[in-house]
Design a protein around this motif. Structure first.
Motif, PDB file in Angstrom:
ATOM      1  N   GLY A   1     -11.276  -3.407  -5.307  1.00  6.52           N
ATOM      2  CA  GLY A   1     -10.417  -2.427  -6.287  1.00  6.52           C
ATOM      3  C   GLY A   1      -9.229  -2.395  -5.265  1.00  6.52           C
ATOM      4  N   VAL A   2      -9.283  -1.965  -4.228  1.00  7.55           N
ATOM      5  CA  VAL A   2      -8.164  -1.387  -3.560  1.00  7.55           C
ATOM      6  C   VAL A   2      -7.322  -2.623  -2.917  1.00  7.55           C
ATOM      7  CG1 VAL A   2      -7.552  -0.079  -1.490  1.00  7.55           C
ATOM      8  CG2 VAL A   2      -9.600   0.446  -2.632  1.00  7.55           C
ATOM      9  N   SER A   3      -7.691  -3.874  -2.437  1.00 10.12           N
ATOM     10  CA  SER A   3      -7.079  -4.659  -1.624  1.00 10.12           C
ATOM     11  C   SER A   3      -5.952  -5.371  -2.478  1.00 10.12           C
ATOM     12  CB  SER A   3      -7.895  -5.820  -1.420  1.00 10.12           C
ATOM     13  OG  SER A   3      -8.492  -6.405  -2.337  1.00 10.12           O
ATOM     14  N   PRO A   4      -5.995  -5.487  -3.763  1.00 14.17           N
ATOM     15  CA  PRO A   4      -4.603  -5.949  -4.472  1.00 14.17           C
ATOM     16  C   PRO A   4      -3.423  -5.130  -4.120  1.00 14.17           C
ATOM     17  CG  PRO A   4      -6.344  -5.997  -6.130  1.00 14.17           C
ATOM     18  CD  PRO A   4      -6.902  -5.379  -4.732  1.00 14.17           C
ATOM     19  N   ASP A   5      -3.635  -3.666  -3.943  1.00  9.10           N
ATOM     20  CA  ASP A   5      -2.325  -2.911  -3.569  1.00  9.10           C
ATOM     21  C   ASP A   5      -1.909  -2.894  -2.253  1.00  9.10           C
ATOM     22  OD1 ASP A   5      -2.205  -2.213  -6.463  1.00  9.10           O
ATOM     23  OD2 ASP A   5      -3.848  -0.819  -6.190  1.00  9.10           O
ATOM     24  N   ILE A   6      -2.947  -2.883  -1.282  1.00 11.09           N
ATOM     25  CA  ILE A   6      -2.768  -2.502  -0.181  1.00 11.09           C
ATOM     26  C   ILE A   6      -2.529  -3.857   0.887  1.00 11.09           C
ATOM     27  CG2 ILE A   6      -3.599  -1.484   1.987  1.00 11.09           C
ATOM     28  CD1 ILE A   6      -3.550   0.435  -0.388  1.00 11.09           C
ATOM     29  N   MET A   7      -3.378  -4.852   0.616  1.00 14.06           N
ATOM     30  CA  MET A   7      -3.235  -6.082   1.347  1.00 14.06           C
ATOM     31  C   MET A   7      -1.920  -6.760   1.092  1.00 14.06           C
ATOM     32  SD  MET A   7      -6.592  -8.128   1.867  1.00 14.06           S
ATOM     33  CE  MET A   7      -6.615  -9.129   0.393  1.00 14.06           C
ATOM     34  N   LYS A   8      -1.792  -6.760  -0.238  1.00 11.31           N
ATOM     35  CA  LYS A   8      -0.451  -7.795  -0.630  1.00 11.31           C
ATOM     36  C   LYS A   8       0.891  -7.078  -0.802  1.00 11.31           C
ATOM     37  CE  LYS A   8      -0.978 -10.109  -4.260  1.00 11.31           C
ATOM     38  NZ  LYS A   8      -1.893  -9.334  -5.172  1.00 11.31           N
ATOM     39  N   ASP A   9       1.975  -7.571  -0.148  1.00 12.40           N
ATOM     40  CA  ASP A   9       3.229  -6.714  -0.046  1.00 12.40           C
ATOM     41  C   ASP A   9       4.158  -6.942  -1.674  1.00 12.40           C
ATOM     42  OD1 ASP A   9       3.996  -9.280   0.156  1.00 12.40           O
ATOM     43  OD2 ASP A   9       4.127  -9.026   2.330  1.00 12.40           O
TER      44      ASP A   9
ATOM     45  N   ASN B   1       6.628  -4.166  -2.100  1.00 12.31           N
ATOM     46  CA  ASN B   1       6.501  -3.114  -1.011  1.00 12.31           C
ATOM     47  C   ASN B   1       7.446  -3.494  -0.037  1.00 12.31           C
ATOM     48  OD1 ASN B   1       5.840  -1.512   0.878  1.00 12.31           O
ATOM     49  ND2 ASN B   1       3.508  -1.700   0.531  1.00 12.31           N
TER      50      ASN B   1
ATOM     51  N   ASP C   1       6.802  -2.806   3.938  1.00  8.02           N
ATOM     52  CA  ASP C   1       5.857  -3.826   4.531  1.00  8.02           C
ATOM     53  C   ASP C   1       6.692  -4.997   4.731  1.00  8.02           C
ATOM     54  OD1 ASP C   1       3.679  -2.304   4.426  1.00  8.02           O
ATOM     55  OD2 ASP C   1       2.492  -3.668   3.013  1.00  8.02           O
TER      56      ASP C   1
ATOM     57  N   PHE D   1     -13.544  -2.520  -1.612  1.00  7.19           N
ATOM     58  CA  PHE D   1     -12.522  -3.503  -1.027  1.00  7.19           C
ATOM     59  C   PHE D   1     -11.870  -4.380  -2.309  1.00  7.19           C
ATOM     60  CE2 PHE D   1     -10.631  -5.869   2.407  1.00  7.19           C
ATOM     61  CZ  PHE D   1     -10.129  -6.976   1.921  1.00  7.19           C
TER      62      PHE D   1
ATOM     63  N   GLY E   1       3.594  -7.565  -6.175  1.00  7.00           N
ATOM     64  CA  GLY E   1       2.722  -7.710  -7.161  1.00  7.00           C
ATOM     65  C   GLY E   1       3.517  -7.711  -8.375  1.00  7.00           C
TER      66      GLY E   1
END
Lengths: 240, 580, 190, 225
Positions: A87-95, A102, A105, A85, A97
């Motif tokens: 390692g992955v959340s900065p790319d998927i959770m936020k729209d 994104n 989104d 979680f 960066g």
């Protein structure tokens, strides 16, 4: 029943008490949803879920009396999930960066919650690309329509890659394709083709008219009117 | 495992092993004997290696002589080229490296090396091979369906893999995914068997540090596989729904995110490359210890560095995605963890090399393969640092430099390590001694051409030639590199031809090779205490071996022989054997 | 097929069967963990899914949670009986657990049909895709659990392999724990 | 270091080449040392009549030293490489220098579509120029590119610039480059994107300011004059 099992398992807590506790906790988490305040609902829901999970794991699965190696096995699996979680959340959770946004989104969120923002003004702008979020670029998305649309330059820049500069179907990309792209100079090509079929092929791709799906859908670049002008231009190539 | 109870539970060994003996062909297809299942995995893996090798031959011919019809195959269109490289990548990793290294050697050797008569769950073991066989059938038939085999590379990045409109192989992509999912199920079933067998079924007296290196490494690999494949199975379900039910898990326009698949894939992907590395290191360690007649240099150091590599391999996955659109700040974290993981691997290599110090090295064929593994793998490991450094990866990502790097790690693992293990345990598996000179011809005939394939590819990579392009004539800056591509292809053909020497050697030995004694290499581990090939149940139920010392007591001062098998009871009061 | 000597050994002190089940549970943790965490990340990234999530029936979810809790209770009572060597009683409890599983599946299928008829299919929206995938994978595990419990119960009734009652119980409690987390994620976090 | 193999045509190409050279030096040293010791040990301790192996548990001080020292040195080399890598990564990917021009690069299945600012230098204005096969840029000017994709994942790669960035559908990723050499260079797609991945060739035409102005004038869509 090999005797190893009997000696390791004398501990049977009062299952009734635990079961009743679980049911009460379930009731609490459901009642929590009526509090209306979001974070109370979350605390109730996930806090209670965590307590229930430990109750079941400790008492029903007898983890409390299990050898420590089993706790390590389950613990490592959980730690890995936390790591995943993180390692992955900065790319998927936020729209958005550093240096990336994104749009999809943002567009989905903008479309999804019309009541919060005023609904999008009028028909979706003929932005050249549906994924262009209204929020991301406020400027009037300049479609090629702004500059006068010339079918010839579009053919030379977009279509020539596969159909060849004169439309003989021998562009650099054609070597890659099987079946070969259409050859507009060949009269036989025109015998069974109506303008509407050609427009559909241009805007929705070859597959939409039963032709090779290697022909992409250019609808995102060309509007209806432009596709008609393209077909008109193709007629001029006939018999060249 | 680490703190296994000191007094292993001496449950008196009840539960005998006689049962009706299968006969005829049924013995080979329906047996639950771990040795028969190992042979099934071995031969399936070797057959798939031939398939993978043929695919490599076809697309390398297309690269060297673009547009011409490839002998034994025909014209290679771009769509077919993509399908060939995808099948080559997937088959070589999932259907050659894992079955042969983990399942074949693991199944055959773990019970024998820890003094057990079989795996703890024999029928589950048989089921895992059957599911694996099903996945082999599905992946091979996926190459012949309408639209051709899946062409999205073994990483299968969506939206290309999720939408038939983009990959133009509607059947091929779903069948590829189904085959990979079945292969995961097979190795999950097999993994549970290996882990539980090693944890529980050890011979009495065998403490944690008496277990030879190979069982440790194969079980460590199984644990890593089991814990890393989970998210990818979830990802595969989502991808399968995207392909067939029209959901939008990876379709950005419908709330999905293609980057999610990359994370799910590489969270599995990087531990996966260590899952295949550790068994190969285990094989090489056994062979080096035996032929150098020398105790391993720091058994515990090796074990701890292997464990450290296993743990760290879960922290490094996004170095495959530096420029894939992840947040640039994350790349810094993953650069640091990637370079940290290079330290335990480097120490493992130093320890293996240090084992040769003070040895009495006999250069027979298995030892040549094991030493070649070490020599070649150093190149693979060293070139990984270029790609782990995020700044350099900006240029080197998706170039032939990456391709040459991972072939310098995968080839030693899947081919050199396998041949080391195969030639070393051939006498035990088949009861006959392979011819050593033919073995050496095959060795040099494989190693020399191998370097002439991939050193040129390093140069192509530095020139900026990127991967997965079927014809470089379209790229003006890369046209002048054609001679290097032809050299690489010719070396590949030479290497493939030398493999027939190996097949000839094996078949000739099967037919009329010399009978193999129980312990041809004078090794210490328990598998050399049974006849070759071992009977069903390995040891008679009442003579199950007991273990008195570590597996690598070579040239021990208290003994005149230069080896001391684990199951020989000490004659007099055992002198306090020096620290393991 | 006689069990090999290897299966009877227990160097770690944990019986082989239970050790294997702990590894099965560990691998299931990472599978469900991957799926649920992907859902959580997407759900936080898409606040607009709350509108779709509003159409889920919290009470049906709560009732299903109650059903699974009861099934878990009967499973552990079954294990207690098996521990005392009473195969018949253990089998009776296990059949009750199977009944709970069937009820859970029945309630779930009714719930899904009503939602699908309202038009919330798996293709409708990102939330519904995750909703059906996660709950569907869990339902598959419930069905698989029910089938295994049936065979273990039949054996237990004849007094054979009583230790398997505990092993299938551990798997079943894990399936219940997954639902304990799925319930708030899908139903309550509106 | 790469100079002999491929020219450097952008401002940060030098940084990346320097980092590759740093890694080559550090890693190359360890590689040669390891292979050297490896082959020497094989030769020195080969099996000879009368030669007997030694019994070393690996904990003897004189032998363990040979592992501890290289271990520590490798750690130091790794730290140096990490510093170099993060430094170059910051320059190329994390820090955006102020832009003279901004272009939009859109990857779609099997071609690149470039949207360049016209004479007014502003993007998304009337006089924008849309091209599909070549991106005309001015030498020694800093360009920001907005990278998008219409269908699958593509990768905007210009080897001579040492520029490589994935174009992910649904995202707009901003990067920068500053050409330092004039000429026509390859634009590749460096991520497998289907059947036509091999034909997704573009050309990066770096022109002098005069040539560039002339090109813009010639190609500005007629209506915007």
């Amino acid at each position: 029943m090999s005797e190893q099992d009997r000696d390791t398992h004398q501990h049977h807590p009062d299952y009734w008490k635990i079961y009743v506790a679980l049911v009460i906790l379930l009731a609490i988490s459901v009642v929590g949803t009526f509090s209306g305040i979001l974070w109370i609902t979350f605390i109730m829901a996930f806090g209670v879920a965590l307590v229930k999970a430990t109750l079941v794991a400790e008492n029903f699965m007898h983890l409390k009396w299990e050898k420590v190696i089993a706790k390590w096995v389950l613990g490592i699996a959980l730690i890995l999930m936390v790591l995943f979680f993180a390692g992955v959340s900065p790319d998927i959770m936020k729209d958005r960066g550093l240096q990336w946004v994104n749009n999809a989104d943002l567009a989905a969120t903008a479309r999804g919650i019309p009541d919060e923002e005023e609904p999008e003004k009028g028909a979706p702008a003929s932005a050249p690309d549906s994924t262009k979020a209204a929020a991301a670029t406020q400027t009037a998305a300049a479609a090629p329509a702004a500059a006068p649309f010339s079918p010839e330059t579009t053919f030379k820049t977009v279509c020539a890659a596969c159909h060849g500069p004169e439309g003989e179907g021998n562009g650099p990309g054609a070597a890659a394709l099987n079946p070969k792209p259409a050859n507009f100079t060949d009269p036989a090509f025109w015998t069974d083709k109506t303008d509407s079929v050609l427009e559909k092929a241009i805007r929705q791709g070859g597959a939409s008219v039963g032709k090779s799906s290697a022909m992409p859908a250019w609808g995102s670049i060309l509007t209806e009117a432009q596709a008609k002008q393209m077909v008109a231009y193709l007629h001029t190539l006939k018999g060249k | 495992m680490a703190q296994a109870s000191a007094a292993t539970v001496h449950a008196h060994e009840h539960g005998s092993h006689e049962h009706k003996e299968l006969h005829g062909v049924l013995k080979y297809l329906w047996s639950t004997d771990h040795k028969v299942i190992a042979m099934q995995y071995l031969f399936t893996g070797m057959f798939m290696a031939m398939v993978g090798g043929f695919l490599a031959y076809v697309f390398r011919m297309q690269l060297a002589f673009p547009g011409k019809s490839v002998p034994l195959f025909g014209y290679v269109s771009p769509g077919r080229y993509n399908a060939l490289i995808t099948a080559h990548g997937s088959i070589m990793i999932f259907w050659v490296a894992m079955p042969v290294l983990i399942a074949a050697f693991g199944n055959f050797l773990i019970p024998l090396m820890i003094g057990a008569d079989d795996m703890v769950f024999p029928r589950l073991n048989r089921l895992s091979y059957q599911v694996f066989l099903l996945s082999v059938i599905v992946i091979l038939s996926s190459l012949f369906v309408k639209g051709g085999g899946f062409g999205g590379a073994w990483t299968a990045y969506p939206p290309l893999s999720a939408n038939a409109k983009y990959n133009l192989t509607p059947l091929g992509s779903s069948m590829w995914l189904m085959a990979v999912a079945l292969e995961f199920v097979a190795f999950l079933l097999g993994g549970i068997n290996f882990i539980t067998t090693l944890m529980n079924a050890r011979a009495p007296g065998m403490k944690a540090y008496d277990i030879p290196m190979l069982p440790w490494m194969v079980v460590l690999a199984s644990i890593m596989f089991m814990l890393s494949v989970g998210p990818l199975i979830a990802g595969a379900i989502m991808l399968f729904f995207d392909q067939n039910l029209g959901t939008g898990f990876y379709d950005p326009a419908r709330g999905g995110d293609p980057i999610l698949w990359q994370h799910l894939f590489w969270f599995f992907g990087h531990p996966e490359v260590y899952v295949v590395l550790l068994p190969a290191v285990g094989i090489v360690l056994e062979v080096i210890a035996t032929f150098a007649r020398k105790k391993l240099f720091g058994y515990k150091t090796l074990l701890y560095t292997a464990a450290a590599t296993a743990v760290l391999s879960f922290f490094v996955w996004a170095h495959h995605q530096f420029i894939a659109g992840i947040d640039p700040r994350m790349a810094n974290i993953f650069t640091v963890t990637t370079l940290i993981i290079s330290i335990p691997i480097a120490e493992m290599c130093f320890v293996i090399i240090a084992t040769l110090y003070g040895g009495n090295i006999r250069l027979s064929t298995p030892m040549l393969w094991a030493l070649a593994f070490m020599g070649e793998f150093l190149i693979g490991g060293v070139t990984g640092i270029f790609l782990g450094a995020s700044g350099a990866d900006i240029y080197l990502h998706e170039t032939y430099f990456v391709l040459a790097h991972f072939h310098y790690t995968f080839f030693p693992i899947a081919i050199i390590g396998t041949f080391a293990g195969f030639t070393y345990w051939f006498p035990k598996m088949f009861g006959k001694m392979l011819n050593d000179t033919l073995g050496k011809i095959h060795f040099w005939g494989t190693i020399i051409p191998f370097n002439f394939i991939f050193i040129p590819l390093f140069i192509l990579g530095l020139e900026g030639q990127q991967r997965r392009i079927y014809d470089f004539q379209n790229f003006p800056e890369l046209q002048h590199l054609q001679p290097i591509r032809i050299l690489a292809t010719i070396s590949l053909v030479v290497m493939l031809l030398f493999q027939f020497v190996f097949f000839f050697n094996v078949i000739r030995t099967w037919i009329k090779g010399p009978k193999a004694p129980k312990n041809p290499w004078h090794s210490n581990t328990l598998e050399w205490t049974v006849e070759s090939p071992p009977p069903h149940g390995n040891w008679p139920p009442d003579q199950m071996p007991k273990v008195y010392r570590g597996p690598y007591e070579y040239n021990h001062p208290d003994r005149e022989d230069d080896y001391w098998p684990q199951n020989i009871p000490p004659e007099r009061e055992p002198t306090p054997s020096p620290a393991r | 097929m006689q069990t090999p000597i290897a299966t009877t050994r227990s160097a770690t002190g944990i019986p082989t069967g239970r050790l294997a089940i702990w590894w099965v549970v560990a691998s299931e943790i990472v599978i469900f963990g991957g799926l649920l965490l992907s859902y959580v990340m997407h759900r936080i990234g898409h606040p607009e899914w709350a509108i779709a999530q509003a159409h889920t029936h919290t009470f049906v979810g709560a009732f299903n949670t109650f059903v699974l809790l009861t099934a878990s209770f009967t499973a552990v009572k079954g294990h207690e009986a098996a521990e005392k060597g009473d195969g018949k009683k253990a089998a009776k409890f296990l059949y009750l657990t199977m009944g709970g599983a069937c009820l859970f599946i029945l309630v779930k299928s009714l719930e899904w049909t009503s939602e699908i008829l309202e038009g919330y299919t798996i293709q409708a929206n990102g939330f519904w895709a995750f909703y059906y995938t996660a709950a569907g994978l869990h339902a598959l595990h419930v069905i698989a659990g029910a089938i295994v419990i049936f065979f273990v119960a039949r054996d237990a009734a004849k007094g054979r392999n009583l230790q398997r009652v505990e092993y299938v119980g551990i798997y079943w409690h894990f399936v219940d724990i997954i639902w304990i987390f799925l319930f708030p994620l899908l139903y309550i976090a509106k | 270091m790469l100079h002999g193999l491929i020219p450097e045509a952008s401002s940060f190409a030098g940084n990346i080449d320097w980092l590759i050279f740093l890694v080559l030096v550090l890693v190359g040293f360890w590689f040669i040392v390891a292979e050297g010791v490896f082959f020497w040990l094989i030769f020195r301790f080969r099996s000879r009549p009368g030669h007997k192996g030694q019994y070393l548990t690996g904990h003897e001080k004189h032998v363990e030293r040979w592992i501890k020292i290289p271990h520590a040195l490798v750690l130091i080399c790794d730290v140096i490489i990490i510093i170099g890598a993060v430094h170059v990564w910051y320059i190329v990917k994390m820090h955006l220098p102020p832009a003279d021009y901004t272009v939009r690069v859109t990857g779609q299945q099997w071609d690149w579509v470039f949207q360049q600012p016209g004479a007014d230098g502003k993007l998304d204005t009337k006089d924008d120029i849309y091209t599909t096969d070549s991106l005309h840029v001015e030498v020694n000017k800093t360009y920001h590119f907005l990278l998008e994709s219409r269908d699958v994942i593509h990768d905007f790669s210009v080897p001579v610039f040492r520029l490589k960035q994935d174009a992910v559908p649904g995202r707009t990723i901003t990067g920068w480059f500053r050409p330092t050499e004039t000429g026509t260079f390859d634009i590749q797609c460096a991520k497998l994107c289907g059947i036509g991945h091999g034909v997704m060739v573009g050309s990066m035409v770096v022109e002098t300011p005069a040539q560039h102005a002339a090109w813009v004038a010639k190609n500005t869509p007629t209506s915007a004059q």
